[in-house]
Write a protein that holds these residues in place. Structure first.
Motif, PDB file in Angstrom:
ATOM      1  N   THR A 111      29.158  52.956  99.837  1.00 49.05           N
ATOM      2  CA  THR A 111      29.516  53.326  98.497  1.00 49.05           C
ATOM      3  C   THR A 111      31.078  52.998  98.473  1.00 49.05           C
ATOM      4  O   THR A 111      31.593  52.517  97.463  1.00 49.05           O
ATOM      5  N   LEU A 112      31.637  53.656  99.592  1.00 54.24           N
ATOM      6  CA  LEU A 112      33.303  53.622  99.420  1.00 54.24           C
ATOM      7  C   LEU A 112      33.606  52.094  99.462  1.00 54.24           C
ATOM      8  O   LEU A 112      34.618  51.558  98.745  1.00 54.24           O
ATOM      9  N   LEU A 113      33.009  51.373 100.442  1.00 56.33           N
ATOM     10  CA  LEU A 113      33.562  50.012 100.526  1.00 56.33           C
ATOM     11  C   LEU A 113      32.977  49.254  99.250  1.00 56.33           C
ATOM     12  O   LEU A 113      33.967  48.071  98.973  1.00 56.33           O
ATOM     13  N   SER A 114      31.914  49.407  98.833  1.00 58.54           N
ATOM     14  CA  SER A 114      31.608  48.750  97.363  1.00 58.54           C
ATOM     15  C   SER A 114      32.751  49.044  96.369  1.00 58.54           C
ATOM     16  O   SER A 114      33.115  48.176  95.635  1.00 58.54           O
ATOM     17  N   ALA A 115      33.079  50.486  96.223  1.00 62.36           N
ATOM     18  CA  ALA A 115      34.037  50.663  95.136  1.00 62.36           C
ATOM     19  C   ALA A 115      35.323  50.062  95.481  1.00 62.36           C
ATOM     20  O   ALA A 115      36.113  49.444  94.694  1.00 62.36           O
ATOM     21  N   PHE A 116      35.987  49.928  96.972  1.00 58.37           N
ATOM     22  CA  PHE A 116      37.260  49.593  96.943  1.00 58.37           C
ATOM     23  C   PHE A 116      37.115  47.948  96.997  1.00 58.37           C
ATOM     24  O   PHE A 116      38.059  47.626  96.502  1.00 58.37           O
ATOM     25  N   LEU A 117      36.092  47.406  97.235  1.00 61.63           N
ATOM     26  CA  LEU A 117      35.896  45.857  96.928  1.00 61.63           C
ATOM     27  C   LEU A 117      35.932  45.657  95.617  1.00 61.63           C
ATOM     28  O   LEU A 117      36.578  44.411  95.139  1.00 61.63           O
ATOM     29  N   GLN A 118      35.235  46.381  94.977  1.00 65.87           N
ATOM     30  CA  GLN A 118      35.237  45.985  93.471  1.00 65.87           C
ATOM     31  C   GLN A 118      36.830  45.957  92.839  1.00 65.87           C
ATOM     32  O   GLN A 118      36.990  45.083  92.131  1.00 65.87           O
ATOM     33  N   VAL A 119      37.367  47.165  93.112  1.00 67.15           N
ATOM     34  CA  VAL A 119      38.857  47.254  92.264  1.00 67.15           C
ATOM     35  C   VAL A 119      39.886  45.848  92.834  1.00 67.15           C
ATOM     36  O   VAL A 119      40.596  45.695  92.228  1.00 67.15           O
ATOM     37  N   ALA A 120      39.518  45.733  94.217  1.00 64.45           N
ATOM     38  CA  ALA A 120      40.619  44.816  95.026  1.00 64.45           C
ATOM     39  C   ALA A 120      40.084  43.451  94.284  1.00 64.45           C
ATOM     40  O   ALA A 120      41.128  42.563  93.943  1.00 64.45           O
ATOM     41  N   ALA A 137      32.521  56.193  92.988  1.00 69.70           N
ATOM     42  CA  ALA A 137      33.492  57.061  93.777  1.00 69.70           C
ATOM     43  C   ALA A 137      33.101  58.543  93.239  1.00 69.70           C
ATOM     44  O   ALA A 137      32.940  59.583  94.021  1.00 69.70           O
ATOM     45  N   GLY A 138      33.255  58.720  91.934  1.00 70.45           N
ATOM     46  CA  GLY A 138      32.891  60.228  91.418  1.00 70.45           C
ATOM     47  C   GLY A 138      31.346  60.617  91.626  1.00 70.45           C
ATOM     48  O   GLY A 138      31.068  61.660  92.089  1.00 70.45           O
ATOM     49  N   GLY A 139      30.305  59.706  91.540  1.00 69.77           N
ATOM     50  CA  GLY A 139      29.060  59.877  91.730  1.00 69.77           C
ATOM     51  C   GLY A 139      28.935  60.559  93.303  1.00 69.77           C
ATOM     52  O   GLY A 139      28.372  61.261  93.459  1.00 69.77           O
ATOM     53  N   LEU A 140      29.702  59.670  94.179  1.00 74.17           N
ATOM     54  CA  LEU A 140      29.436  60.042  95.369  1.00 74.17           C
ATOM     55  C   LEU A 140      29.837  61.300  95.909  1.00 74.17           C
ATOM     56  O   LEU A 140      29.405  62.202  96.659  1.00 74.17           O
ATOM     57  N   ALA A 141      31.195  61.763  95.193  1.00 78.53           N
ATOM     58  CA  ALA A 141      31.577  63.158  95.422  1.00 78.53           C
ATOM     59  C   ALA A 141      30.514  64.202  94.993  1.00 78.53           C
ATOM     60  O   ALA A 141      30.460  65.110  95.784  1.00 78.53           O
ATOM     61  N   GLY A 142      29.994  63.851  93.846  1.00 74.44           N
ATOM     62  CA  GLY A 142      29.262  64.881  93.382  1.00 74.44           C
ATOM     63  C   GLY A 142      28.020  64.984  94.227  1.00 74.44           C
ATOM     64  O   GLY A 142      27.258  66.070  94.293  1.00 74.44           O
ATOM     65  N   SER A 143      27.362  63.663  94.579  1.00 78.57           N
ATOM     66  CA  SER A 143      26.339  63.917  95.491  1.00 78.57           C
ATOM     67  C   SER A 143      26.527  64.360  96.964  1.00 78.57           C
ATOM     68  O   SER A 143      25.592  65.059  97.177  1.00 78.57           O
ATOM     69  N   TRP A 144      27.644  64.051  97.621  1.00 79.46           N
ATOM     70  CA  TRP A 144      27.858  64.515  98.737  1.00 79.46           C
ATOM     71  C   TRP A 144      27.993  66.031  98.642  1.00 79.46           C
ATOM     72  O   TRP A 144      27.529  66.857  99.547  1.00 79.46           O
ATOM     73  N   ILE A 145      28.811  66.743  97.761  1.00 80.94           N
ATOM     74  CA  ILE A 145      28.919  68.202  97.657  1.00 80.94           C
ATOM     75  C   ILE A 145      27.618  68.582  97.357  1.00 80.94           C
ATOM     76  O   ILE A 145      27.279  69.866  97.801  1.00 80.94           O
ATOM     77  N   SER A 146      26.808  68.157  96.574  1.00 84.24           N
ATOM     78  CA  SER A 146      25.488  68.613  95.973  1.00 84.24           C
ATOM     79  C   SER A 146      24.457  68.843  97.147  1.00 84.24           C
ATOM     80  O   SER A 146      23.946  69.647  97.574  1.00 84.24           O
ATOM     81  N   THR A 147      24.565  67.737  98.084  1.00 78.72           N
ATOM     82  CA  THR A 147      23.754  67.778  99.284  1.00 78.72           C
ATOM     83  C   THR A 147      24.171  68.753 100.400  1.00 78.72           C
ATOM     84  O   THR A 147      23.396  69.527 100.872  1.00 78.72           O
ATOM     85  N   LYS A 148      25.408  68.822 100.739  1.00 77.49           N
ATOM     86  CA  LYS A 148      26.040  69.663 101.601  1.00 77.49           C
ATOM     87  C   LYS A 148      25.745  71.101 101.308  1.00 77.49           C
ATOM     88  O   LYS A 148      25.572  71.925 102.050  1.00 77.49           O
ATOM     89  N   LEU A 149      25.835  71.486  99.823  1.00 76.89           N
ATOM     90  CA  LEU A 149      25.747  72.844  99.534  1.00 76.89           C
ATOM     91  C   LEU A 149      24.205  73.078  99.197  1.00 76.89           C
ATOM     92  O   LEU A 149      24.071  74.335  98.749  1.00 76.89           O
ATOM     93  N   GLY A 150      23.240  72.204  99.199  1.00 79.77           N
ATOM     94  CA  GLY A 150      21.973  72.345  98.864  1.00 79.77           C
ATOM     95  C   GLY A 150      21.556  72.835  97.433  1.00 79.77           C
ATOM     96  O   GLY A 150      20.895  73.879  97.158  1.00 79.77           O
ATOM     97  N   LEU A 151      22.314  72.418  96.422  1.00 77.50           N
ATOM     98  CA  LEU A 151      22.321  72.574  95.159  1.00 77.50           C
ATOM     99  C   LEU A 151      20.700  72.242  94.495  1.00 77.50           C
ATOM    100  O   LEU A 151      20.194  71.030  94.959  1.00 77.50           O
ATOM    101  N   ASP A 152      20.385  73.111  93.588  1.00 78.87           N
ATOM    102  CA  ASP A 152      19.117  72.764  92.846  1.00 78.87           C
ATOM    103  C   ASP A 152      18.943  71.412  92.222  1.00 78.87           C
ATOM    104  O   ASP A 152      20.106  71.046  91.916  1.00 78.87           O
ATOM    105  N   ILE A 153      18.122  70.738  91.743  1.00 80.76           N
ATOM    106  CA  ILE A 153      18.223  69.658  91.209  1.00 80.76           C
ATOM    107  C   ILE A 153      18.693  69.393  89.901  1.00 80.76           C
ATOM    108  O   ILE A 153      19.418  68.397  89.535  1.00 80.76           O
ATOM    109  N   HIS A 154      18.769  70.485  89.028  1.00 86.59           N
ATOM    110  CA  HIS A 154      19.382  70.672  87.724  1.00 86.59           C
ATOM    111  C   HIS A 154      20.945  70.716  88.228  1.00 86.59           C
ATOM    112  O   HIS A 154      21.702  70.080  87.423  1.00 86.59           O
ATOM    113  N   ALA A 155      21.365  71.343  88.962  1.00 83.70           N
ATOM    114  CA  ALA A 155      22.796  71.410  89.267  1.00 83.70           C
ATOM    115  C   ALA A 155      23.325  70.066  89.709  1.00 83.70           C
ATOM    116  O   ALA A 155      24.360  69.587  89.455  1.00 83.70           O
TER     117      ALA A 155
END
Length: 433
Positions: A111-120, A137-155
């Motif tokens: 995801t990061l490679l895709s994002a940086f390739l797009q803007v370049a 990039a924002g979606g990745l941040a939200g996804s990673w934090i949600s997965t690490k903290l084990g948030l419920d699907i609504h959160a």
């Protein structure tokens, strides 16, 4: 007996609002850092390729010869074709923001490679928008934090969507438009929880990015007023630009759907960039994103013949790029094309509305076109206001233009006896989600 989905089984208040608010700030901060990196990548590539960046010249391509621009585009086509082919063949399958909202984790490196390739690619001259990258990039941040903290699907759904909108807002310093993007296009809801989370994430991301990349005006301001001639212009321009913007959005989605995902990209993408490079040599201003061209429409304008030629060439170049596999957005191209459509109408209707500047026509056309191309009236309205730092007396005509755009699409569907659904342009198109 079939079990209900996770969304149906999980109480909506499983994660308290106060905790969600804190996570929104955290996610916004991470998003802001990622977007700052993306913005500095844009600046670095522009300096490398054109010896100047958009902070000092809205159109970096104007600082070098036309031959250099054309050769750069030809080389860019070759590099991009192999980069996207390699990323898709060697990397894990990418996940779009909508699927990440529903629980699928996004692969971090890909995801990061895709994002940086797009803007370049956009910084080097590809005529597409770069807003898809910060949303990822924002979606990745939200996804990673949600997965690490084990948030419920609504959160998780709230946090990923809020972070994606925050990424868009941080890129262009549009805090309200970023939040509205998440609410209107991703969440499609307006509850207290969703508003609080999206606002906090967007505000935090914009503030953090602003620490590392000094905010600057994206487009020049236009002195619009609420007088009756301007409101009449808003109705007319909204109807016309709205229908054209809708069809631009339809064709853009079809182009992405038909883009190659296999080895065909290795010849289709370079061939397309040879054509775009040739066009850019003979008609300067048709490569790169449409920011500089839109600003010209808002301030100085151009002769009608030149406007029409640039509009058609830019329209075709953007769709061609999407068709051959260039990954990017449609925000700045749509705003630029809308400004050109509005300016053309301003030239044609000048005898009927002598007191309305062409720049006002361009602004109203940009807002109307963007709102239907993105299938997001509220986002189009607020983005136009924040893009141009519009004074309060200009809000009403922009509001009328955006409303007229939606009505125009509806009238067109009635005239052809066929429904014209307004479908959003999101990252799900690229990942085939």
């Amino acid at each position: 007996m079939q079990l209900p989905s996770p969304i149906e089984r999980t109480p909506i208040d499983a994660t308290p609002l106060n905790r969600l608010a804190g996570l929104a700030v955290l996610t916004g901060a991470v998003t802001g850092l990622l977007v700052a990196g993306l913005n500095w990548t844009v600046i670095g590539v522009e300096r490398l390729v054109y010896d100047v960046d958009h902070l000092h010249n809205p159109d970096p391509t104007s600082q070098v010869s036309r031959l250099r621009v054309s050769l750069t585009l030809v080389c860019l086509g070759v590099v991009l074709s192999w980069a996207w082919y390699g990323l898709r063949r060697l990397g894990r399958k990418q996940v779009g923001v909508p699927n990440a909202m529903n629980g699928r984790p996004m692969p971090v490196l890909e995801t990061l490679l895709s994002a940086f390739l797009q803007v370049a690619s956009v910084a080097a001259g590809a005529p597409v928008g770069r807003e898809n990258a910060p949303r990822l990039a924002g979606g990745l941040a939200g996804s990673w934090i949600s997965t690490k903290l084990g948030l419920d699907i609504h959160a998780r759904r709230l946090l990923v969507a809020a972070a994606a909108g925050a990424g868009l807002g941080a890129t262009f310093h549009l805090p309200l438009a970023g939040a509205l993007f998440a609410l209107e296009l991703l969440l499609v809801e307006m509850s207290t929880r969703s508003v609080v989370v999206t606002m906090l994430a967007s505000a935090t991301a914009v503030a953090v990015t602003g620490v590392f990349v000094k905010p600057h005006p994206v487009y020049s301001s236009v002195p619009a007023s609420e007088d009756w001639p301007t409101l009449g212009v808003a109705i007319l321009v909204g109807l016309v630009a709205g229908v054209i913007g809708h069809w631009f959005g339809v064709l853009a989605r079809k182009a992405v759907a038909a883009s190659p995902q296999d080895g065909r990209i290795l010849w289709q993408l370079p061939a397309a960039f040879v054509v775009i490079g040739a066009v850019a040599y003979f008609v300067p201003g048709t490569s790169s994103n449409a920011r500089s061209m839109a600003d010209t429409m808002l301030t100085n304008g151009m002769p009608a013949a030149a406007l029409l030629a640039v509009a058609l060439l830019r329209f075709g170049a953007t769709l061609l790029c999407l068709r051959v596999g260039v990954v990017g957005g449609t925000l700045t191209p749509a705003f630029g094309l809308g400004a050109i459509v509005g300016a053309l109408l301003g030239v044609a209707l000048a005898p009927l509305f002598p007191g309305v500047p062409v720049g006002v026509f361009a602004l109203l056309g940009a807002a109307a076109f963007l709102s239907t191309a993105m299938a997001a009236p509220l986002f189009g309205l607020i983005a136009a206001v924040e893009f141009t730092d519009l004074a309060a007396e200009g809000y009403l005509p922009v509001f009328v233009a955006v409303a007229s755009a939606a009505i125009g699409v509806r009238l067109w569907s009635v005239a052809v006896h066929r429904d014209q659904p307004m479908v959003p342009f999101t990252s799900a198109l690229w990942t085939r989600d």
